[in-house]
Design a protein around this motif. Structure first.
Motif, PDB file in Angstrom:
ATOM      1  N   ILE A 180     -20.683  53.429  32.319  1.00 15.23           N
ATOM      2  CA  ILE A 180     -19.919  52.207  32.066  1.00 15.23           C
ATOM      3  C   ILE A 180     -18.607  52.201  32.839  1.00 15.23           C
ATOM      4  CG2 ILE A 180     -18.887  53.185  29.976  1.00 15.23           C
ATOM      5  CD1 ILE A 180     -19.679  49.472  30.715  1.00 15.23           C
ATOM      6  N   ASP A 181     -18.008  53.380  33.065  1.00 13.31           N
ATOM      7  CA  ASP A 181     -16.751  53.436  33.807  1.00 13.31           C
ATOM      8  C   ASP A 181     -16.937  52.967  35.246  1.00 13.31           C
ATOM      9  OD1 ASP A 181     -15.432  54.349  31.594  1.00 13.31           O
ATOM     10  OD2 ASP A 181     -15.520  56.461  32.150  1.00 13.31           O
ATOM     11  N   SER A 182     -18.069  53.317  35.849  1.00 14.73           N
ATOM     12  CA  SER A 182     -18.353  52.846  37.203  1.00 14.73           C
ATOM     13  C   SER A 182     -18.448  51.322  37.237  1.00 14.73           C
ATOM     14  CB  SER A 182     -19.667  53.448  37.710  1.00 14.73           C
ATOM     15  OG  SER A 182     -19.535  54.830  37.956  1.00 14.73           O
ATOM     16  N   ILE A 183     -19.124  50.756  36.256  1.00 16.70           N
ATOM     17  CA  ILE A 183     -19.304  49.305  36.233  1.00 16.70           C
ATOM     18  C   ILE A 183     -17.981  48.588  35.992  1.00 16.70           C
ATOM     19  CG2 ILE A 183     -20.456  47.410  35.020  1.00 16.70           C
ATOM     20  CD1 ILE A 183     -22.196  49.092  36.986  1.00 16.70           C
ATOM     21  N   LYS A 184     -17.082  49.193  35.248  1.00 17.38           N
ATOM     22  CA  LYS A 184     -15.745  48.591  35.075  1.00 17.38           C
ATOM     23  C   LYS A 184     -15.055  48.419  36.421  1.00 17.38           C
ATOM     24  CE  LYS A 184     -14.864  50.470  30.440  1.00 17.38           C
ATOM     25  NZ  LYS A 184     -14.090  51.490  29.674  1.00 17.38           N
ATOM     26  N   LEU A 185     -15.166  49.450  37.268  1.00 18.84           N
ATOM     27  CA  LEU A 185     -14.545  49.364  38.591  1.00 18.84           C
ATOM     28  C   LEU A 185     -15.233  48.318  39.460  1.00 18.84           C
ATOM     29  CD1 LEU A 185     -13.877  53.129  39.420  1.00 18.84           C
ATOM     30  CD2 LEU A 185     -12.216  51.398  38.738  1.00 18.84           C
ATOM     31  N   PHE A 186     -16.559  48.242  39.384  1.00 16.74           N
ATOM     32  CA  PHE A 186     -17.267  47.234  40.166  1.00 16.74           C
ATOM     33  C   PHE A 186     -16.887  45.826  39.728  1.00 16.74           C
ATOM     34  CE2 PHE A 186     -20.070  50.644  41.612  1.00 16.74           C
ATOM     35  CZ  PHE A 186     -20.328  50.241  42.906  1.00 16.74           C
ATOM     36  N   LYS A 187     -16.752  45.607  38.435  1.00 19.43           N
ATOM     37  CA  LYS A 187     -16.378  44.281  37.958  1.00 19.43           C
ATOM     38  C   LYS A 187     -14.983  43.888  38.436  1.00 19.43           C
ATOM     39  CE  LYS A 187     -19.369  44.046  33.890  1.00 19.43           C
ATOM     40  NZ  LYS A 187     -19.433  43.988  32.404  1.00 19.43           N
ATOM     41  N   LYS A 188     -14.121  44.873  38.580  1.00 15.23           N
ATOM     42  CA  LYS A 188     -12.766  44.608  39.052  1.00 15.23           C
ATOM     43  C   LYS A 188     -12.745  44.336  40.554  1.00 15.23           C
ATOM     44  CE  LYS A 188      -8.188  44.790  39.204  1.00 15.23           C
ATOM     45  NZ  LYS A 188      -7.308  43.779  38.587  1.00 15.23           N
ATOM     46  N   LEU A 200      -6.425  53.125  32.223  1.00 10.42           N
ATOM     47  CA  LEU A 200      -5.474  52.017  32.137  1.00 10.42           C
ATOM     48  C   LEU A 200      -6.193  50.672  31.979  1.00 10.42           C
ATOM     49  CD1 LEU A 200      -3.044  53.327  34.884  1.00 10.42           C
ATOM     50  CD2 LEU A 200      -2.490  53.081  32.459  1.00 10.42           C
ATOM     51  N   MET A 201      -7.343  50.538  32.619  1.00 11.45           N
ATOM     52  CA  MET A 201      -8.136  49.314  32.453  1.00 11.45           C
ATOM     53  C   MET A 201      -8.526  49.106  30.999  1.00 11.45           C
ATOM     54  SD  MET A 201     -10.704  49.314  35.756  1.00 11.45           S
ATOM     55  CE  MET A 201     -11.461  47.744  35.323  1.00 11.45           C
ATOM     56  N   ASP A 202      -8.871  50.200  30.318  1.00  9.37           N
ATOM     57  CA  ASP A 202      -9.279  50.101  28.914  1.00  9.37           C
ATOM     58  C   ASP A 202      -8.165  49.530  28.046  1.00  9.37           C
ATOM     59  OD1 ASP A 202     -11.789  51.079  29.473  1.00  9.37           O
ATOM     60  OD2 ASP A 202     -11.325  53.143  28.913  1.00  9.37           O
ATOM     61  N   ASP A 203      -6.915  49.713  28.485  1.00  9.48           N
ATOM     62  CA  ASP A 203      -5.779  49.155  27.756  1.00  9.48           C
ATOM     63  C   ASP A 203      -5.188  47.945  28.473  1.00  9.48           C
ATOM     64  OD1 ASP A 203      -5.512  50.899  25.448  1.00  9.48           O
ATOM     65  OD2 ASP A 203      -5.085  52.483  26.888  1.00  9.48           O
ATOM     66  N   MET A 204      -5.970  47.384  29.396  1.00  4.53           N
ATOM     67  CA  MET A 204      -5.589  46.183  30.149  1.00  4.53           C
ATOM     68  C   MET A 204      -4.248  46.348  30.858  1.00  4.53           C
ATOM     69  SD  MET A 204      -6.977  43.164  27.597  1.00  4.53           S
ATOM     70  CE  MET A 204      -6.168  43.836  26.141  1.00  4.53           C
ATOM     71  N   LEU A 205      -4.069  47.525  31.460  1.00  5.42           N
ATOM     72  CA  LEU A 205      -2.826  47.816  32.173  1.00  5.42           C
ATOM     73  C   LEU A 205      -3.036  47.997  33.671  1.00  5.42           C
ATOM     74  CD1 LEU A 205      -1.102  50.370  29.736  1.00  5.42           C
ATOM     75  CD2 LEU A 205      -0.621  47.929  29.993  1.00  5.42           C
ATOM     76  N   GLU A 206      -4.262  47.736  34.162  1.00  2.00           N
ATOM     77  CA  GLU A 206      -4.520  47.996  35.581  1.00  2.00           C
ATOM     78  C   GLU A 206      -3.652  47.139  36.496  1.00  2.00           C
ATOM     79  OE1 GLU A 206      -7.735  44.930  34.461  1.00  2.00           O
ATOM     80  OE2 GLU A 206      -6.614  46.564  33.515  1.00  2.00           O
TER      81      GLU A 206
END
Length: 308
Positions: free
Chosen positions: A161-169, A76-82
């Motif tokens: 990269i998926d882990s880093i997406k969560l850390f950035k959030k 969902l983050m990849d589609d900016m829906l988080e």
């Protein structure tokens, strides 16, 4: 507000049965294309790409009800829906995404209890610096979440990269770096499994483990830890956590211990069954040579502290 349940499976059914009398649930989302258009619990199921065509951001929200909660959240983050994920279903409860992973302690083997005890002699106002190599997840199996919560800040490094997406959030005040770490720089093949906490650069380390499925092999940039710290202007480390599923020894052997001199170090040591075996490793001998003492060991993790 109307709700979509992401997960037309066991958890999705449980969520619907418990909360359908309280929430206006209009349908299910699923990543199985074969479920697209079927009826589940009397509601429509939409394959994810079809859901994207119908989702009304003004009037609708999402509930994640799936065992792979993080994977779906990243999708969902990849589609900016988080920001449209209102809740996550955990048996009989609806909670926030971050609460799904939060427990009394977040580390796998209780390592954060060691760390809290060790750093308890530091002033409460002290704001330390941590470096988490193979950080994996901002909540789950994290040895640094407790530190972030009390105001420490640092660097989280992971090849996924998926882990880093969560850390950035969820750790926006940290530096979060998508990169592999080893003793040499270049590019390595990174093996992605169905259980993300065992992703590795070592193709043989988990190949015979029952239940593990290799999903993908990615080419990932790899740097030395010394280079990463130089690039990010890190000159002092209170806590260094190394957990990279197989390359831990290479990192230990190539790290500039004299320059950075971390006060406390956690290192994953795989395939050892006793403290006696740990004491016989090249990794342990290197740590001793660099002026560190082994003070704790539990299942996978060895804790070293700098001898004053």
């Amino acid at each position: 507000m109307k709700y979509w349940i992401f997960g037309a499976g066991k958890f999705g059914r449980q969520c619907y049965e418990i909360f359908s009398n309280k929430l206006d649930i209009i349908g299910f989302i699923d990543n199985n294309k074969e479920k697209n258009g079927i009826s589940y619990c009397g509601k429509i199921v939409l394959f994810y790409s079809e859901f994207l065509k119908h989702f009304n951001k003004e009037e609708e929200r999402i509930i994640i009800a799936n065992a792979r909660c993080s994977d779906i959240y990243i999708q969902l983050m990849d589609d900016m829906l988080e920001n449209y994920v209102e809740k996550v279903y955990r048996p009989r409860r609806l909670i926030k995404f971050e609460e799904y992973w939060n427990k009394t302690f977040n580390s796998t083997c209780g390592e954060e209890l060691w760390l809290k005890d060790y750093f308890s002699t530091y002033p409460k106002s002290y704001k330390g610096i941590y470096v988490d190599v193979g950080a994996f997840h901002p909540f789950y199996a994290s040895n640094t979440k407790w530190a972030y919560d009390v105001g420490w800040r640092g660097i989280n490094i992971d090849a996924n990269i998926d882990s880093i997406k969560l850390f950035k959030k969820f750790r926006p005040e940290d530096k979060n770096i998508n990169c592999g770490v080893s003793d040499l720089e270049g590019e390595l093949e990174f093996y992605i499994y169905n259980e993300a906490d065992v992703n590795t650069f070592d193709k043989d380390i988990f190949k015979d483990v029952d239940g593990l499925e290799l999903k993908e092999i990615r080419k990932v940039q790899v740097k030395t830890l010394n280079r990463i710290l130089e690039e990010n202007n890190i000159f002092h480390i209170d806590l260094l956590d190394i957990d990279v599923e197989g390359l831990d020894e290479k990192i230990v052997m190539s790290f500039d211990w004299e320059k950075y001199c971390p006060q406390c170090v956690l290192i994953e040591i795989l395939n050892k069954n006793s403290i006696e075996e740990i004491l016989d490793t090249a990794l342990h001998k290197k740590m001793t040579l660099e002026g560190y003492r082994l003070v704790n060991y539990a299942i996978l993790t060895a804790m070293y502290v700098k001898i004053k």
